[in-house]
Write an enzyme that holds these catalytic residues in place. Structure first.
Site, PDB file in Angstrom:
ATOM      1  N   HIS A 140     -18.119  76.380 -15.669  1.00  0.00           N
ATOM      2  CA  HIS A 140     -18.154  75.269 -14.723  1.00  0.00           C
ATOM      3  C   HIS A 140     -18.206  75.737 -13.276  1.00  0.00           C
ATOM      4  O   HIS A 140     -17.842  76.870 -12.943  1.00  0.00           O
ATOM      5  CB  HIS A 140     -16.926  74.373 -14.920  1.00  0.00           C
ATOM      6  CG  HIS A 140     -15.632  75.071 -14.625  1.00  0.00           C
ATOM      7  ND1 HIS A 140     -15.159  75.274 -13.338  1.00  0.00           N
ATOM      8  CD2 HIS A 140     -14.712  75.629 -15.448  1.00  0.00           C
ATOM      9  CE1 HIS A 140     -14.005  75.921 -13.386  1.00  0.00           C
ATOM     10  NE2 HIS A 140     -13.706  76.151 -14.653  1.00  0.00           N
TER      11      HIS A 140
ATOM     12  N   GLU B  92      -9.891  75.415 -21.385  1.00  0.00           N
ATOM     13  CA  GLU B  92      -9.327  76.706 -21.017  1.00  0.00           C
ATOM     14  C   GLU B  92      -8.004  76.927 -21.750  1.00  0.00           C
ATOM     15  O   GLU B  92      -7.401  75.989 -22.287  1.00  0.00           O
ATOM     16  CB  GLU B  92      -9.123  76.742 -19.493  1.00  0.00           C
ATOM     17  CG  GLU B  92      -8.569  78.041 -18.926  1.00  0.00           C
ATOM     18  CD  GLU B  92      -9.428  79.246 -19.261  1.00  0.00           C
ATOM     19  OE1 GLU B  92      -9.231  79.823 -20.361  1.00  0.00           O
ATOM     20  OE2 GLU B  92     -10.275  79.627 -18.438  1.00  0.00           O
TER      21      GLU B  92
END
Length: 239
Positions: free
Chosen positions: A9, A82
């Site tokens: 990202h 994550e």
């Protein structure tokens, strides 16, 4: 040849200030949105069949930039989040080292920082690989939009690297991507490109400019441009 493009990202304010994000749902900043848009134009040229993303906003919004260009839907998968950093989430690296010096020292040596609610690395690796493996059933060219640590373990799992050992790769920079391909003749996955960026002006031009290539990405940089990591399994990714 099956191709997997793993895309980290774009930048968030927390990335810029070295603050551990983990599974905190932080949005892209202006730089991150520009990174996502520039990278999307390059990745779209690879004619992906599917886009799968972490459901956290910084990844989902990055994936959305590619969806806008390609017209493809974005499939969200929580397994692409994550690693959860427990009590460290929301803290800067300086704050963590000051408040948890012993745990921070262990973490730096590649050991577990127990008792802080940090997600087990082996379990993290399993969910990353499971998510990537499932995504690969969606087409011949699949884009997975995720986070630095998840990208490392997902790619490493396909290549046969145990999650418990140090990765030979550094964490990809924000907005950068990697490509893993399946060689039918050799019957194995191979890393074809790593840490590829779309435009130097958007990707920290003062940091390792040799990692950046302007213009449309071919996804086949020389091997010398594949960066190697410092010791330790975590390479200081902050989500």
């Amino acid at each position: 040849m099956t191709r997997l493009i793993v895309w980290r990202h774009g930048q968030t304010e927390w990335n810029a200030t070295q603050r551990y994000q983990g599974q905190s749902d932080v949005e892209l900043d202006d730089v991150g949105r520009a990174q996502a848009a520039a990278a999307a134009e390059c990745i779209a040229k690879e004619q992906p069949d599917a886009i799968v993303s972490s459901d956290l906003r910084r990844a989902a919004d990055t994936a959305g930039a590619l969806a806008t260009v390609t017209g493809l839907p974005v499939r969200l998968d929580q397994r692409l989040r994550e690693q959860h950093f427990g009590e460290w989430q929301g803290l800067t690296t300086d704050e963590i080292s000051a408040r948890f010096p012993d745990a921070w020292a262990r973490w730096g040596r590649g050991e577990a920082a127990d008792g802080l609610g940090i997600e087990d690395r082996a379990a993290f690796g399993r969910r990353a690989v499971d998510a990537v493996t499932d995504a690969l059933t969606l087409g011949d060219v699949v884009v997975v939009v995720t986070h630095g640590g998840t990208a490392l373990l997902g790619i490493g799992g396909l290549l046969g690297w145990p999650a418990e050992t140090s990765s030979p790769l550094v964490v990809m920079m924000n907005g950068h991507w990697a490509e893993v391909v399946w060689h039918r003749r050799r019957a194995r996955w191979a890393l074809q490109a790593y840490n590829v960026g779309a435009a130097p002006a958007l990707f920290f031009p003062d940091v390792r400019p040799d990692l950046h290539r302007a213009g449309p990405a071919t996804l086949t940089p020389p091997t010398s441009r594949i960066p190697r990591s410092v010791p330790g399994p975590n390479a200081a990714d902050i989500g």
